[in-house]
Every structure is written in structure tokens, then in C-alpha cells.
Scaffold this motif. Structure first.
Motif, PDB file in Angstrom:
ATOM      1  N   TRP A 285       0.834  -1.196   0.000  1.00  0.00           N
ATOM      2  CA  TRP A 285       0.000   0.000   0.000  1.00  0.00           C
ATOM      3  C   TRP A 285       0.870   1.248   0.000  1.00  0.00           C
ATOM      4  O   TRP A 285       1.858   1.314   0.732  1.00  0.00           O
ATOM      5  N   SER A 286       0.488   2.224  -0.789  1.00  0.00           N
ATOM      6  CA  SER A 286       1.131   3.523  -0.670  1.00  0.00           C
ATOM      7  C   SER A 286       0.665   4.085   0.667  1.00  0.00           C
ATOM      8  O   SER A 286      -0.492   3.935   1.039  1.00  0.00           O
ATOM      9  N   GLN A 287       1.557   4.684   1.400  1.00  0.00           N
ATOM     10  CA  GLN A 287       1.149   5.240   2.700  1.00  0.00           C
ATOM     11  C   GLN A 287       0.909   6.742   2.616  1.00  0.00           C
ATOM     12  O   GLN A 287       0.700   7.398   3.632  1.00  0.00           O
ATOM     13  N   ALA A 288       0.923   7.283   1.406  1.00  0.00           N
ATOM     14  CA  ALA A 288       0.759   8.726   1.249  1.00  0.00           C
ATOM     15  C   ALA A 288      -0.657   9.193   1.572  1.00  0.00           C
ATOM     16  O   ALA A 288      -0.859  10.306   2.044  1.00  0.00           O
ATOM     17  N   TYR A 289      -1.637   8.332   1.321  1.00  0.00           N
ATOM     18  CA  TYR A 289      -3.037   8.700   1.554  1.00  0.00           C
ATOM     19  C   TYR A 289      -3.701   7.677   2.462  1.00  0.00           C
ATOM     20  O   TYR A 289      -3.214   6.558   2.619  1.00  0.00           O
ATOM     21  N   GLU A 290      -4.832   8.060   3.028  1.00  0.00           N
ATOM     22  CA  GLU A 290      -5.615   7.117   3.808  1.00  0.00           C
ATOM     23  C   GLU A 290      -7.099   7.386   3.606  1.00  0.00           C
ATOM     24  O   GLU A 290      -7.487   8.492   3.228  1.00  0.00           O
ATOM     25  N   ARG A 291      -7.914   6.380   3.838  1.00  0.00           N
ATOM     26  CA  ARG A 291      -9.364   6.563   3.819  1.00  0.00           C
ATOM     27  C   ARG A 291      -9.803   6.727   5.266  1.00  0.00           C
ATOM     28  O   ARG A 291      -9.651   5.823   6.068  1.00  0.00           O
ATOM     29  N   ARG A 292     -10.323   7.902   5.596  1.00  0.00           N
ATOM     30  CA  ARG A 292     -10.810   8.117   6.945  1.00  0.00           C
ATOM     31  C   ARG A 292     -12.208   7.527   7.031  1.00  0.00           C
ATOM     32  O   ARG A 292     -13.117   7.958   6.312  1.00  0.00           O
ATOM     33  N   LEU A 293     -12.354   6.535   7.881  1.00  0.00           N
ATOM     34  CA  LEU A 293     -13.635   5.843   7.993  1.00  0.00           C
ATOM     35  C   LEU A 293     -14.482   6.426   9.118  1.00  0.00           C
ATOM     36  O   LEU A 293     -13.929   6.910  10.093  1.00  0.00           O
ATOM     37  N   PRO A 294     -15.803   6.370   9.003  1.00  0.00           N
ATOM     38  CA  PRO A 294     -16.532   5.785   7.883  1.00  0.00           C
ATOM     39  C   PRO A 294     -16.490   6.705   6.666  1.00  0.00           C
ATOM     40  O   PRO A 294     -16.512   7.923   6.809  1.00  0.00           O
ATOM     41  N   SER A 295     -16.448   6.097   5.501  1.00  0.00           N
ATOM     42  CA  SER A 295     -16.497   6.884   4.283  1.00  0.00           C
ATOM     43  C   SER A 295     -17.662   6.383   3.457  1.00  0.00           C
ATOM     44  O   SER A 295     -18.191   5.307   3.704  1.00  0.00           O
ATOM     45  N   SER A 296     -18.076   7.168   2.485  1.00  0.00           N
ATOM     46  CA  SER A 296     -19.117   6.704   1.579  1.00  0.00           C
ATOM     47  C   SER A 296     -18.586   6.875   0.173  1.00  0.00           C
ATOM     48  O   SER A 296     -17.569   7.530  -0.034  1.00  0.00           O
ATOM     49  N   LEU A 297     -19.289   6.295  -0.792  1.00  0.00           N
ATOM     50  CA  LEU A 297     -18.777   6.340  -2.162  1.00  0.00           C
ATOM     51  C   LEU A 297     -18.832   7.758  -2.717  1.00  0.00           C
ATOM     52  O   LEU A 297     -18.053   8.124  -3.587  1.00  0.00           O
ATOM     53  N   LEU A 298     -19.771   8.558  -2.211  1.00  0.00           N
ATOM     54  CA  LEU A 298     -19.885   9.927  -2.715  1.00  0.00           C
ATOM     55  C   LEU A 298     -18.858  10.848  -2.068  1.00  0.00           C
ATOM     56  O   LEU A 298     -18.375  11.787  -2.683  1.00  0.00           O
ATOM     57  N   SER A 299     -18.538  10.589  -0.800  1.00  0.00           N
ATOM     58  CA  SER A 299     -17.448  11.339  -0.167  1.00  0.00           C
ATOM     59  C   SER A 299     -16.469  10.337   0.429  1.00  0.00           C
ATOM     60  O   SER A 299     -16.582   9.944   1.580  1.00  0.00           O
ATOM     61  N   PRO A 300     -15.535   9.867  -0.384  1.00  0.00           N
ATOM     62  CA  PRO A 300     -14.644   8.779   0.052  1.00  0.00           C
ATOM     63  C   PRO A 300     -13.671   9.181   1.175  1.00  0.00           C
ATOM     64  O   PRO A 300     -12.915   8.357   1.641  1.00  0.00           O
ATOM     65  N   SER A 301     -13.702  10.439   1.593  1.00  0.00           N
ATOM     66  CA  SER A 301     -12.810  10.980   2.636  1.00  0.00           C
ATOM     67  C   SER A 301     -11.389  10.436   2.526  1.00  0.00           C
ATOM     68  O   SER A 301     -10.862   9.843   3.453  1.00  0.00           O
ATOM     69  N   ARG A 302     -10.823  10.649   1.362  1.00  0.00           N
ATOM     70  CA  ARG A 302      -9.446  10.259   1.106  1.00  0.00           C
ATOM     71  C   ARG A 302      -8.586  11.443   1.522  1.00  0.00           C
ATOM     72  O   ARG A 302      -8.704  12.533   0.961  1.00  0.00           O
ATOM     73  N   ILE A 303      -7.754  11.261   2.535  1.00  0.00           N
ATOM     74  CA  ILE A 303      -6.960  12.374   3.052  1.00  0.00           C
ATOM     75  C   ILE A 303      -5.475  12.027   3.012  1.00  0.00           C
ATOM     76  O   ILE A 303      -5.112  10.858   2.965  1.00  0.00           O
ATOM     77  N   LYS A 304      -4.664  13.058   3.047  1.00  0.00           N
ATOM     78  CA  LYS A 304      -3.211  12.859   3.062  1.00  0.00           C
ATOM     79  C   LYS A 304      -2.799  12.353   4.445  1.00  0.00           C
ATOM     80  O   LYS A 304      -3.269  12.855   5.463  1.00  0.00           O
ATOM     81  N   THR A 305      -1.911  11.370   4.460  1.00  0.00           N
ATOM     82  CA  THR A 305      -1.423  10.853   5.735  1.00  0.00           C
ATOM     83  C   THR A 305      -0.342  11.780   6.285  1.00  0.00           C
ATOM     84  O   THR A 305       0.498  12.271   5.545  1.00  0.00           O
ATOM     85  N   GLU A 306      -0.399  12.021   7.584  1.00  0.00           N
ATOM     86  CA  GLU A 306       0.572  12.920   8.211  1.00  0.00           C
ATOM     87  C   GLU A 306       1.685  12.110   8.882  1.00  0.00           C
ATOM     88  O   GLU A 306       1.458  11.004   9.363  1.00  0.00           O
ATOM     89  N   MET A 307       2.871  12.706   8.910  1.00  0.00           N
ATOM     90  CA  MET A 307       3.998  12.073   9.590  1.00  0.00           C
ATOM     91  C   MET A 307       3.622  11.806  11.050  1.00  0.00           C
ATOM     92  O   MET A 307       3.011  12.664  11.699  1.00  0.00           O
ATOM     93  N   PHE A 308       3.960  10.645  11.555  1.00  0.00           N
ATOM     94  CA  PHE A 308       3.623  10.220  12.923  1.00  0.00           C
ATOM     95  C   PHE A 308       2.119  10.356  13.192  1.00  0.00           C
ATOM     96  O   PHE A 308       1.696  10.644  14.303  1.00  0.00           O
ATOM     97  N   ASN A 309       1.334  10.201  12.126  1.00  0.00           N
ATOM     98  CA  ASN A 309      -0.124  10.268  12.246  1.00  0.00           C
ATOM     99  C   ASN A 309      -0.586  11.594  12.854  1.00  0.00           C
ATOM    100  O   ASN A 309      -1.614  11.644  13.536  1.00  0.00           O
ATOM    101  N   GLY A 310       0.188  12.636  12.626  1.00  0.00           N
ATOM    102  CA  GLY A 310      -0.175  13.958  13.143  1.00  0.00           C
ATOM    103  C   GLY A 310       0.302  14.207  14.566  1.00  0.00           C
ATOM    104  O   GLY A 310      -0.006  15.245  15.153  1.00  0.00           O
ATOM    105  N   TYR A 311       1.069  13.268  15.134  1.00  0.00           N
ATOM    106  CA  TYR A 311       1.566  13.442  16.509  1.00  0.00           C
ATOM    107  C   TYR A 311       3.055  13.782  16.525  1.00  0.00           C
ATOM    108  O   TYR A 311       3.747  13.549  17.521  1.00  0.00           O
TER     109      TYR A 311
END
Lengths: 328, 198
Positions: A285-311
Motif C-alpha cells: 500500500w502507498s502510505q501517502a493517503y488514507e481513507r478516513r472511515l466511515p467513508s461513503s462512495l460519494l465522499s470517500p474521505s481520502r486524506i493525506k497521511t501525516e507524519m507520525f499520524n499527526g503526533y
């Protein structure tokens, strides 16, 4: 795009205690009534329909933007967070643990503490619960499979927990082990499994003592459902989810870096550190993006992954001078 | 098994046509009612991929079926099943391109280069394209002998599809073993036939 919604979702997700207790009485009433009528309904059927989770007393997280223990990002419902799990002890499909984990007995439970500590021994869970003060933490959980969720955990700081055992200066690492009980864990009986049971994980001592590292005994205000790692699990929010080992029965303190399960299976895919890192991609898997769940097909909530998960602000210091591409 | 009359065949084909649409109907229904689960994207990818490989194996089982059950009419369903295989594979690819790569060619290129399982999966679909396009009667007539030669491409496509599954094994060998055994059985039958002919 990150869609922020007000945090009042939280309160609506938590069943008020009074309603919960009423439902409990009602269910018990049905049970007694059924027995009295001689209907002979199987007790397990009733038990399964009743929510086995118990309410917990804890101090709620301080809802402030600069509090690292808190986030106002969109949360899944309890039903979603407890039906989409990776817990291979109960099957490899995301929905398997919710179907199969009811077989697990979590009471009695104790955690065996071994190795370089002043006070080794077997610690019953009820004693642990008496000694620790419960608090809430709302953390992002980023799975190595490129999806993520925000979960309201209840538990205590891992550092406070570890201090109880008095680790010696030899203790450089702590190894965690999940329960191995084939009779209750379907996945452990599977002939197709690649995991050499029991599942183990590990942290460097300074990682384990970091204020963000957390031992969870509950979520959404109640005790953990079995599929989420009942009765006690680790939560390390800046690392991929597989580090956050579930249903812990053993903690071993050691001077030698422990071998973790996933390292044993595919060392080129899973490192010991497993810090969330969008720049180091996993072979699958590319780790550059993630699907923030829950997501739906109309708004797949595909977001950029942050270093250390934002921490990063909190934990980057732990890895100063380390080549994180090599120590993935 | 009895050879079907043209009327029966027509009816049977209509039934198979509808049956093969059922997975799609289910997927659309689940998407509209939002019952694809917490991670609908993953669920869509898995469901379309599962149906693609199932139909692929079924398509490849048609010609051995003639030998095993002495059922000549089986061959009349092969084209439809093959086209459905291509259809579900295309749907699988479309969902991955839309939801995982978000039509970002740069990202897709990196993924194809870095992840061999994605590459072989894509290659299997590419091999299916000429097969799908030449499945109509006109192409069969026009290509004559070359048609059969061209359609030998199903074999590398099938092996690539299996590799696509096997390369992803992470925690369970079940699918890889299941389809591996089925594919070996299907290929073994052809091998035997070939040997007899020689």
C-alpha cells in the motif's frame, strides 16, 4: 479534504446510563419471564442479545484544540468501530472478529509481568482497575492498510502502568503478548494462517513511557467489546494499528529488542518501529493517503497521511538522528 | 447431458445472463442503501475482484465440462461468461482507479511500478481487452485461424490473475490455494488432451 464536524456526535453515540440500565432490566425481565413460562429459551441466546459491556467511570478528555489527547475530527459510530476490526485471532476478514469474538472469556483475566522489573508477577485485571485512574483519550488510529478511524478510548497512561512494576535499568524494551487460547479463538485454529501464535508486539522503553502511549480498557464510555481487544489493549497513536496489540496477557521487560509477529512474517514489510510515515511506502500500500472511515462512495474521505499520524510535535524527539527510512 | 434445442438454449442463456448480473445488482443495491460496511471502497474492490476471478475460473471450466460431462451445449455459454469476466475485471479496475488513485496518473504510475501485484492484475486486464473486442461473430469469422491463436491469451491472463491474488497473501492462504488448485485442475485437463493428440 478533511471534513470537520462538531464534536457533539460523541454525546449522541453514547447511550445514556439510565436508558442502558432500563434496557438491561428489560432484558433480564424477558429472561425471567421466559423461564417462568417454561419456554426453555437457551440462556446463550439471551446473553448474546444483551450488551455485555459495562459502564466505566472516567474523566472525560479536555476538548481543546491544543490538547494532543483530543481531536474534533469526525468519529465513526460505536457500531462501525466495533464491526470493522483487524484481530486475526478471530479471522482475517474485517467483519470476522465481530462475528467470532463472542467466544472469548475475559473474566477472570490477569497480566503476567516478567523480566527486568522489581515487581514481577501475575496482576489480576480487577486489581489493575482499582489501582489505575481511568481517563478518556480521543486518538486517530491509522492502519497500515491505508484506512484510519478516530476512536474515543478509555484507559490509563502506559507509563503510569509500567511504573507500578518498577522496571530496572536493564529494561530497554517491553514486549507484549496476546492471549493464546485455540479453544476460544477461531483464527488460531485456522490451517491457512501465516501467524505463528501467540501474537507479540514491542516498544522501546522511551516509547512506552511517552505520555501518548495508552492502555485501553474501554471505548465509547464502556468496557471494550471482545473484537476491539477486550479486556485490555495497547494504543500507540503515532504507529500503525498493528502495534496496538489486543487482549494482552503478558508484558516482558528486556534489554534485547523483541521480535514482533509481523516482523517474523514479513521483515521487509513490517519494521519494529512501524511509525506512521507517508514517505516510506509499504510494498502493498502507498502510505501517502488514507481513507478516513466511515467513508461513503460519494465522499470517500481520502486524506493525506501525516507524519507520525499527526503526533509529530509530541513524538518526533524520540527518533532524533534516526534514519526512519531504514528503521521503518 | 442432453444437447439443448435452440429454444431451450435461448432461454438458458437468458437465465445465465441475468444470474451474472445479480452480483452487480447486489453491489448497486448495497451502495445505494449504504450497506457496504464501514469501508465501502474496500468492500467494492473485494466484491468485484472476487466475482471477476470466480467467473474467470468458471469460463475456463466450460471446455473441460464438455469432456467430463459429455455436455456439448456448455460451449454455448462460454462467450457470455468470458465477457462477464472482462466486465467485472473492468469494474474492479475502475473502482481502484477512482477511489484508490483518484485518477491521479502520477500516483497510478508509481503504484504500478512499485507494487508487482497491482502490475500483474493490470496486465491481466490488458490481455483481456483484445479477447473481449474480438468476441463477436464477425471478428471470429474475420480472424479465422488466428482467432484461436489470439485467444490463447486467456492462459497468461489467468495465471496473472492468480498471481495478483497470491501476491497479496497477508494473513490467509485460503483464496490463493483454492484458486490455485482449481486452475491446476483446469490446466491439467487441457494438458492431458494435448498429450492424447500428440
Amino acid at each position: 479534504m478533511l471534513i470537520r464536524t462538531p464534536s457533539d456526535i460523541l454525546s449522541s453515540e453514547i447511550t445514556p446510563e439510565s436508558v442502558y440500565l432500563k434496557r438491561r432490566q428489560f432484558m433480564q425481565g424477558i429472561g425471567i419471564g421466559a423461564t417462568a413460562l417454561g419456554l426453555g429459551l437457551p440462556a446463550t441466546g439471551l446473553a448474546a442479545s444483551e450488551d455485555p459491556r459495562k459502564d466505566l467511570e472516567f474523566s472525560p478528555v479536555v476538548a481543546k484544540a491544543d490538547n494532543p489527547f483530543y481531536t474534533d475530527e469526525n468519529m465513526p459510530s460505536f457500531a462501525q468501530a466495533s464491526s470493522y476490526n483487524n484481530f486475526y485471532e478471530f479471522g482475517t476478514d474485517k467483519t470476522d472478529p465481530a462475528k467470532n469474538a463472542h467466544t472469548l472469556t475475559t473474566d477472570p483475566w490477569s497480566v503476567q509481568v516478567e523480566g527486568d522489573v522489581a515487581k514481577p508477577g501475575s496482576y489480576p485485571l480487577e486489581d489493575i482497575m482499582k489501582l489505575m485512574t481511568l481517563e478518556e483519550r480521543i486518538y486517530r488510529l491509522r492502519c497500515v492498510e491505508a484506512w484510519s478511524m478516530v476512536i474515543p478510548w478509555v484507559g490509563f497512561s502506559l507509563a503510569e502502568f509500567i511504573k507500578m512494576f518498577g522496571p530496572t535499568s536493564n529494561a530497554k524494551y517491553v514486549e507484549f503478548t496476546t492471549l493464546y487460547r485455540r479453544s476460544e479463538m477461531k483464527g488460531q485454529r485456522s490451517a491457512f494462517s501465516v501467524i505463528d501464535w501467540p501474537y507479540t508486539e514491542g516498544l522501546r522503553m522511551d516509547e512506552a513511557m511517552h505520555p501518548l502511549a495508552f492502555m485501553s480498557v474501554g471505548m465509547y464510555g464502556k468496557t471494550l467489546p471482545n473484537q476491539n481487544g477486550a479486556p485490555i489493549r495497547l494504543v500507540v497513536p503515532w504507529k500503525y494499528g498493528f502495534k496496538s496489540i489486543k487482549s494482552i496477557v503478558k508484558m516482558r521487560f528486556t534489554s534485547i529488542r523483541p521480535k514482533t509477529s509481523w516482523q517474523g512474517i514479513a521483515p521487509e514489510e513490517y519494521g519494529f518501529y512501524a511509525n506512521v510515515n507517508p514517505e516510506v511506502s509499504h510494498p502493498r500500500w502507498s502510505q501517502a493517503y488514507e481513507r478516513r472511515l466511515p467513508s461513503s462512495l460519494l465522499s470517500p474521505s481520502r486524506i493525506k497521511t501525516e507524519m507520525f499520524n499527526g503526533y509529530g510535535e509530541q513524538v518526533a524527539g524520540l527518533y532524533k538522528g534516526m534514519n526512519l527510512r531504514r528503521h521503518y | 447431458m442432453a444437447t439443448l434445442t435452440s429454444k431451450q438454449l435461448y432461454a438458458a442463456k437468458a437465465v445465465v445472463f441475468v444470474i451474472c448480473l445479480l452480483p452487480l445488482a447486489y453491489i448497486i443495491y448495497a451502495a445505494l442503501t449504504q450497506s457496504l460496511g464501514t469501508d465501502p471502497v474496500k468492500s467494492l474492490i473485494h466484491q468485484t475482484g472476487d466475482w471477476a476471478i470466480r467467473l474467470f475460473v468458471l469460463t475456463m471450466a466450460i471446455s473441460p465440462m464438455r469432456a467430463w460431462f459429455a455436455w456439448g451445449s456448455a460451449l454455448r455459454f462460454r462467450r457470455m461468461l468470458g465477457l462477464y469476466t472482462w466486465f467485472y475485471t473492468s469494474l474492479h479496475l475502475f473502482i481502484v482507479t477512482t477511489y484508490i488513485f483518484a485518477w491521479d496518473w502520477q500516483l497510478a504510475k508509481i503504484e504500478l511500478a512499485e507494487r508487482p501485484y497491482i502490475f500483474v492484475g493490470f496486465a491481466a486486464w490488458v490481455l483481456m481487452v483484445p479477447l473481449g473486442l474480438t468476441s463477436n461473430n464477425r471478428a471470429v469469422r474475420a480472424l479465422r485461424k488466428n482467432w484461436a491463436r489470439l485467444h490463447m491469451l486467456v492462459y497468461p491472463a489467468l495465471l496473472l490473475a492468480w498471481l495478483h491474488i497470491a501476491w497479496q497473501v497477508r494473513s490467509s492462504y485460503f483464496d490463493a490455494v483454492l484458486y490455485g488448485v482449481l486452475i491446476i485442475c483446469l490446466l491439467f485437463q487441457r494438458f492431458q488432451k494435448l498429450q492424447k493428440r500428440l
